[in-house]
Write an enzyme that holds these catalytic residues in place. Structure first.
Site, PDB file in Angstrom:
ATOM      1  N   CYS A 135      44.371  39.017  44.158  1.00  0.00           N
ATOM      2  CA  CYS A 135      43.501  38.464  43.070  1.00  0.00           C
ATOM      3  C   CYS A 135      43.069  36.876  43.481  1.00  0.00           C
ATOM      4  CB  CYS A 135      43.795  38.540  41.848  1.00  0.00           C
ATOM      5  SG  CYS A 135      45.437  37.902  41.403  1.00  0.00           S
ATOM      6  N   HIS A 170      47.162  37.750  36.761  1.00  0.00           N
ATOM      7  CA  HIS A 170      45.864  38.028  37.433  1.00  0.00           C
ATOM      8  C   HIS A 170      45.163  36.423  37.213  1.00  0.00           C
ATOM      9  CE1 HIS A 170      42.431  40.090  38.832  1.00  0.00           C
ATOM     10  NE2 HIS A 170      41.775  40.202  37.584  1.00  0.00           N
ATOM     11  N   SER A 187      40.944  43.442  41.814  1.00  0.00           N
ATOM     12  CA  SER A 187      41.611  43.908  41.017  1.00  0.00           C
ATOM     13  C   SER A 187      42.067  45.497  41.535  1.00  0.00           C
ATOM     14  CB  SER A 187      41.347  43.679  39.445  1.00  0.00           C
ATOM     15  OG  SER A 187      42.468  44.279  38.614  1.00  0.00           O
TER      16      SER A 187
END
Length: 348
Positions: A135, A170, A187
């Site tokens: 990510c 994330h 992701s």
């Protein structure tokens, strides 16, 4: 998305002993390219601990004399900058073709404090090597590939979530064009990566991500939104990752919307005050942004993560990533050839 236990345990060097690797959630290639033998060995050793087939399956891959050919995606560099929505879709499609990295080894060493010119060099290396990415790498690549799109603002959106006793981090890249919001990213979960330019407000985009987390029983306890990134790939300014930081668990939806929309208003005001510019970038004479004021910033937040399963139903675990990674000999003999010229398969 990175899974962490409190913090990502990163090896101090690529020549470290393999002792204690059971505690490492993923390794980082710090030796650059071509990838060294020690990094390849460490990647395979770590993958053997992740894969249910264990060492026997990994050894069968390493000793295979043939590998399936893998197509090398073409980076969407150049082209018209007038249709921002189409360009954003093309950039996301390119990142999906690179695929998410499930190997347990991050191939590109991204340091968030580096200036944009250094991050641009990392993005160029990702394009050259054409390896799977995570990510954070996707955010850097997305910034580089969307430079020069007229009227497009980009800034990072980070999450920290908790599932059971594990912390996940994330980050995605918010894109704003013509009053509409979306996101670029990678992701394991499809609804935690990119979002189309369909959201009429930043708060709607943020809440959509949080609701996606809730579907996987993740509780988002930190949320961080940065400031717009310069469109100048040669800029010496860093990326501003920490404009707003809040804990969604300690506020209701109305309070969260108010906090996010206040930050969105600050961004719009900040952009209008940029020299030589309108409300949107890039600017003809200056593509940098004024230094932001962090008076509204709450305590520090780190980047967040998503679930454990891969995006496509037909593949999961390590298979998507490892199908794009070449063998060490092929890479070392042709250092200027993209690293995914040959592939191997791993199924979990």
């Amino acid at each position: 998305m990175n899974k962490t236990r409190g913090a990502v345990k990163r090896p101090p060097s690529d020549t470290d002993s393999q002792d204690g690797t059971d505690e490492v959630l993923f390794w980082i290639n710090k030796s650059g390219f071509p990838i060294s033998e020690s990094v390849w060995d460490r990647m395979f050793d770590h993958a053997s601990k992740l894969h249910p087939g264990g060492e026997s399956y990994i050894n069968r891959i390493r000793t295979s004399k043939t590998s399936a050919a893998v197509s090398i995606p073409k980076a969407p560099i150049g082209g018209s900058s007038s249709d921002a929505e189409r360009r954003v879709q093309v950039v996301q499609q390119y990142m999906c073709e690179l695929q998410y990295n499930h190997t347990g080894t991050q191939f590109f060493d991204i340091k968030k404090y580096r200036p944009l010119n250094s991050q641009s060099e990392s993005a160029k290396e990702m394009i050259k090597e054409s390896l799977p990415i995570k990510c954070l790498e996707a955010v850097i690549l997305g910034i580089y590939l969307t430079n020069g799109i007229s009227g497009l603002e980009r800034y990072p959106l980070s999450f920290r979530s908790v599932f059971g006793s594990k912390i996940h981090r994330h980050v995605v890249l918010v894109v704003c064009w013509n009053g509409l919001y979306g996101a670029l990213g990678m992701s394991r979960r499809e609804d935690l990566m990119h979002k189309p330019l369909h959201f009429t407000s930043l708060s709607d985009l943020v809440i959509d991500y949080i609701e996606s987390y809730n579907q996987y029983h993740h509780k988002v306890n930190k949320l961080k939104i940065g400031f717009p990134v310069s469109h100048d790939p040669h800029s010496h300014e860093p990326i501003h990752w920490k404009g707003l930081a809040v804990n969604p668990c300690k506020m209701d939806k109305t309070e969260l919307k108010q906090a996010v929309e206040k930050h969105a208003k600050d961004i719009r005001t900040w952009v209008r005050q940029a020299p030589f510019g309108t409300s949107y970038a890039p600017r003809s004479q200056a593509t940098s942004y004024p230094t932001p004021s962090f008076s509204q910033t709450t305590p520090r937040v780190h980047k967040a993560a998503d679930g454990n399963k891969s995006r496509p139903a037909s593949m999961n675990g390590l298979e998507r990533s490892c199908s794009r990674v070449s063998d060490a000999k092929g890479l070392k003999s042709t250092p200027h050839t993209p690293s995914n010229k040959l592939s191997f398969e791993m199924r979990i």
